[in-house]
Write an enzyme that holds these catalytic residues in place. Structure first.
Site, mmCIF file in Angstrom:
data_model
loop_
_atom_site.group_PDB
_atom_site.id
_atom_site.type_symbol
_atom_site.label_atom_id
_atom_site.label_comp_id
_atom_site.label_asym_id
_atom_site.label_seq_id
_atom_site.Cartn_x
_atom_site.Cartn_y
_atom_site.Cartn_z
ATOM 1 N N PHE A 93 0.984 -1.582 -0.061
ATOM 2 C CA PHE A 93 -0.147 0.092 0.021
ATOM 3 C C PHE A 93 0.976 1.209 -0.098
ATOM 4 O O PHE A 93 1.910 1.351 0.590
ATOM 5 C CB PHE A 93 -1.112 -0.070 1.144
ATOM 6 C CG PHE A 93 -1.946 0.946 1.225
ATOM 7 C CD1 PHE A 93 -3.090 1.073 0.589
ATOM 8 C CD2 PHE A 93 -1.855 2.198 2.136
ATOM 9 C CE1 PHE A 93 -3.877 2.047 0.382
ATOM 10 C CE2 PHE A 93 -2.704 3.148 2.023
ATOM 11 C CZ PHE A 93 -3.990 3.380 1.000
ATOM 12 N N TYR A 113 -10.101 0.303 11.058
ATOM 13 C CA TYR A 113 -11.275 0.655 10.499
ATOM 14 C C TYR A 113 -11.787 -0.112 9.514
ATOM 15 O O TYR A 113 -13.134 0.174 8.709
ATOM 16 C CB TYR A 113 -11.442 2.143 9.952
ATOM 17 C CG TYR A 113 -10.154 2.642 9.019
ATOM 18 C CD1 TYR A 113 -9.948 2.447 8.020
ATOM 19 C CD2 TYR A 113 -9.066 3.364 9.712
ATOM 20 C CE1 TYR A 113 -8.825 2.737 6.975
ATOM 21 C CE2 TYR A 113 -7.737 3.652 9.076
ATOM 22 C CZ TYR A 113 -7.815 3.190 7.696
ATOM 23 O OH TYR A 113 -6.839 3.658 6.937
ATOM 24 N N LYS A 114 -11.176 -1.327 9.147
ATOM 25 C CA LYS A 114 -11.549 -2.055 8.020
ATOM 26 C C LYS A 114 -12.273 -3.368 8.693
ATOM 27 O O LYS A 114 -13.440 -2.987 9.210
ATOM 28 C CB LYS A 114 -10.195 -2.527 7.120
ATOM 29 C CG LYS A 114 -9.329 -1.631 6.678
ATOM 30 C CD LYS A 114 -8.139 -2.123 5.857
ATOM 31 C CE LYS A 114 -7.277 -0.787 5.453
ATOM 32 N NZ LYS A 114 -7.744 -0.178 4.340
ATOM 33 N N ASP A 165 2.738 -5.187 8.131
ATOM 34 C CA ASP A 165 1.405 -4.330 8.147
ATOM 35 C C ASP A 165 0.178 -5.322 7.941
ATOM 36 O O ASP A 165 0.092 -6.068 7.030
ATOM 37 C CB ASP A 165 1.451 -3.625 6.765
ATOM 38 C CG ASP A 165 0.200 -2.534 6.757
ATOM 39 O OD1 ASP A 165 -0.793 -3.109 7.046
ATOM 40 O OD2 ASP A 165 0.320 -1.405 6.043
ATOM 41 N N ARG A 178 -12.765 -3.938 -6.296
ATOM 42 C CA ARG A 178 -12.484 -4.634 -5.156
ATOM 43 C C ARG A 178 -13.788 -5.033 -4.434
ATOM 44 O O ARG A 178 -14.728 -4.398 -4.246
ATOM 45 C CB ARG A 178 -11.661 -4.071 -4.271
ATOM 46 C CG ARG A 178 -10.087 -3.648 -4.605
ATOM 47 C CD ARG A 178 -9.109 -3.351 -3.541
ATOM 48 N NE ARG A 178 -9.938 -2.340 -2.622
ATOM 49 C CZ ARG A 178 -9.311 -1.915 -1.573
ATOM 50 N NH1 ARG A 178 -7.849 -2.557 -1.055
ATOM 51 N NH2 ARG A 178 -10.011 -0.954 -0.749
#
Lengths: 396, 396
Positions: B132, B226-227, B201, B372
């Site tokens: 990312f 937050y995912k 990560d 996605r």
């Protein structure tokens, strides 16, 4: 009737008269205040405006719960700049120079590293010797990583201490222990006279004093939003980068939120235009929008009126202390070179503050012996000031 | 009846049977989901558990509004460690190694600088080439400040690329574009074999996959909340520092919240014991406690059951795609070396995703051409997977 009761009555009359004439009295009704408590910690954690709880609930229910991921393009992503623009007038900044992001410590790290990078060929950073500790820790780390030395210098001695070796100077606008207000124009001028850059910490002045960053030609500033801005516990801090420094602003937490094209997912960093470059990672939206809501209370507030009331509250504290606490050791300047707090040295320290809390007077304690009473002009009353001093007289 | 309608009916029967047998079906009721929407962005912004809105309102009204400054000693100050302990079991960490603080970008900066400081005499940092982007930006900055070189290497080639020159290696557990899951044990072993330190990560694996940090002997990790942890937009990230590295953990954002005696206001920094040292500034309490509330949904969740459902949702996505989107370009591994997302390459890109949104199917788009679909086992249904593929067939 004893002489002291007469004095008390006279002070009570005086407080009532001052409250009756308070041009900001209506603002108090906008805050959710516990009627049992006299709150003197607005300089540490501002009280919540009444509408914040419901606003945050709506953000969770509607923006997060119903709009879901779509909210990122319906206002969330730009919120750090938008909320920054609402703070800008409070710190005397023209548009495009303030952004809300991260904590004060993290923001200070960004601007200190950026400042020394912007001013190469110099080997030291000067820090206000009485700084709030975390500022000093962060300066030490920034200097260590960039090969600079940190020197701690009392603010009064800074004009003589800065030199061609000085890359940047970090000063707290209001001293967190004594409440002393440092003179932004003259200190900044002295820093600039040797070609150094001025970084101001506004934590104890924003929302208390009409700060004039642009007019003082300040280079960088940081400030917190949970004290006099009432943004909520640990609400995100703000960064000011003067427009002239933005194109070259080279900060060490160059994360995707500050990228020129954050959703382009480019492998290399390209700093965004303007103040956005001071952002790092994904912004914390719930806290950001709680702060956004809290800022509504500033509508219609004249900062000169705010400042005058803050000083008058302090003056009245001194007047009450003179009568009720004769001989008290008060490190806060009696003259108006102060922020909106009065500190009282007391050997009882934390125990005295605990006793104040038991009587519903909420201030705080800073080692080794300082009782702090924050004066928040938007909601503190003169009657509360008298109550604080009266209770302090009883419990110390 | 057309052949395709027959196929559709058969898939619908299959989805219904799978949903009826779903051992996590009851969890869906704990989320505040819009019945009009099929939500496939739980890998970007998890949906809110129902009780979070009211809990946050209470925090504002009661903890902030009534307890005011006292709340800092009634749970707020320790919340980063306490909430960290709730995340620890989800990442296979024994107690005392996880703390919640700041954003993923900021936390990654902390651990990368700490990692290279812990491993002196080496001059390079290796970064997962498909990382990312912000991880790469942060690695570049950390390396620049510490005099290291960054090399970007595909994860498959890391075992051959690491050497005695390598101080630290940063790997994304799940690739954010393709959804590919990298093998934590073998990669970590290869990194350790040359004396380098492994930084993972976990943004796209925590709450999706039973991560085993301790068992894999990982050195440092960061992850977002937050995912799949549903902590809310931009909720604070977490840091893992293996216990063996804590006493010497020397991080560059050494602010007052990580100090051994934060309220002692000492002029010099002394790192606190244990994981607290990974904290920087004042913690953001509203977001922290929203996350705390959101973590309640993990009660009683068996991570192996969660993982099995996430894989089964993906398997069913492939099955639907095989029937309804023959020839689709799907970069996500069909075998189980994947996280809980399926990506579909589509030349229509953002326009196709917009059309999906118009039909109530919310996934997201990552350039240049990837749609996605996140699969959140706590609330995604098989029927929704079929709906997503069916609508994609219509709109592409």
């Amino acid at each position: 009737m004893t002489e002291s009761a007469v004095r008390g009555e006279s002070l009570a009359d005086e407080a009532a008269a001052l409250d009756a004439a308070d041009p900001l009295a209506a603002k108090r009704a906008e805050f959710d205040l516990d009627p049992e408590v006299a709150y003197f910690d607005g300089n540490s954690l501002g009280a919540p405006p009444k509408h914040v709880a419901e606003r945050v609930r709506q953000v969770v229910r509607e923006q997060w719960g119903r709009r879901l991921i779509r909210s990122w393009t319906e206002g969330w992503w730009e919120a750090p700049q938008r909320v920054g623009e609402r703070i800008a007038p409070l710190v005397g900044a023209a548009a495009g120079q303030v952004v809300v992001a991260d904590s004060t410590s993290v923001d200070l790290f960004k601007v200190l590293v950026a400042a020394v990078r912007a001013n190469p060929g110099r080997d030291e950073v000067l820090v206000d010797a009485a700084t709030f500790p975390t500022d000093g820790y962060v300066a030490d780390q920034a200097a260590r990583l960039t090969g600079h030395t940190v020197r701690r210098v009392p603010v009064a001695e800074l004009p003589g201490a800065v030199s061609e070796r000085t890359a940047a100077v970090l000063v707290n606008h209001v001293d967190y222990v004594s409440g002393r207000l440092h003179d932004m124009p003259s200190v900044t001028d002295a820093v600039h006279a040797v070609g150094a850059l001025a970084v101001w910490d506004l934590c104890h002045s924003v929302g208390a004093i009409p700060v004039q960053l642009d007019a003082c030609d300040v280079d960088f500033a940081v400030g917190c939003t949970y004290k006099f801005l009432n943004g909520g516990p640990g609400s995100p801090a703000f960064v000011y980068v003067a427009r002239r420094h933005q194109a070259d602003f080279d900060q060490p937490l160059a994360g995707w939120a500050g990228h020129a094209d954050p959703f382009g997912m480019e492998p290399g960093y390209r700093g965004g235009a303007g103040i956005a470059r001071a952002r790092a990672g994904t912004p914390d939206i719930l806290s950001m929008l709680a702060l956004d809501a809290a800022l509504d209370v500033w509508e219609g507030v004249d900062l000169s009126v705010l400042r005058a009331k803050g000083l008058a509250l302090g003056d009245f504290f001194f007047r009450c202390a003179d009568e009720l606490l004769p001989g008290a050791d008060i490190p806060t300047p009696r003259e108006h070179a102060r922020g909106h707090q009065v500190s009282v040295r007391d050997a009882g320290g934390q125990q005295t503050m605990n006793a104040l809390h038991e009587h519903g007077v909420l201030g705080d304690f800073r080692p080794p012996d300082v009782l702090r009473f924050g004066l928040a002009p938007l909601y503190t009353t003169y009657a509360e000031v008298l109550r604080a001093v009266t209770v302090l007289r009883e419990v110390r």
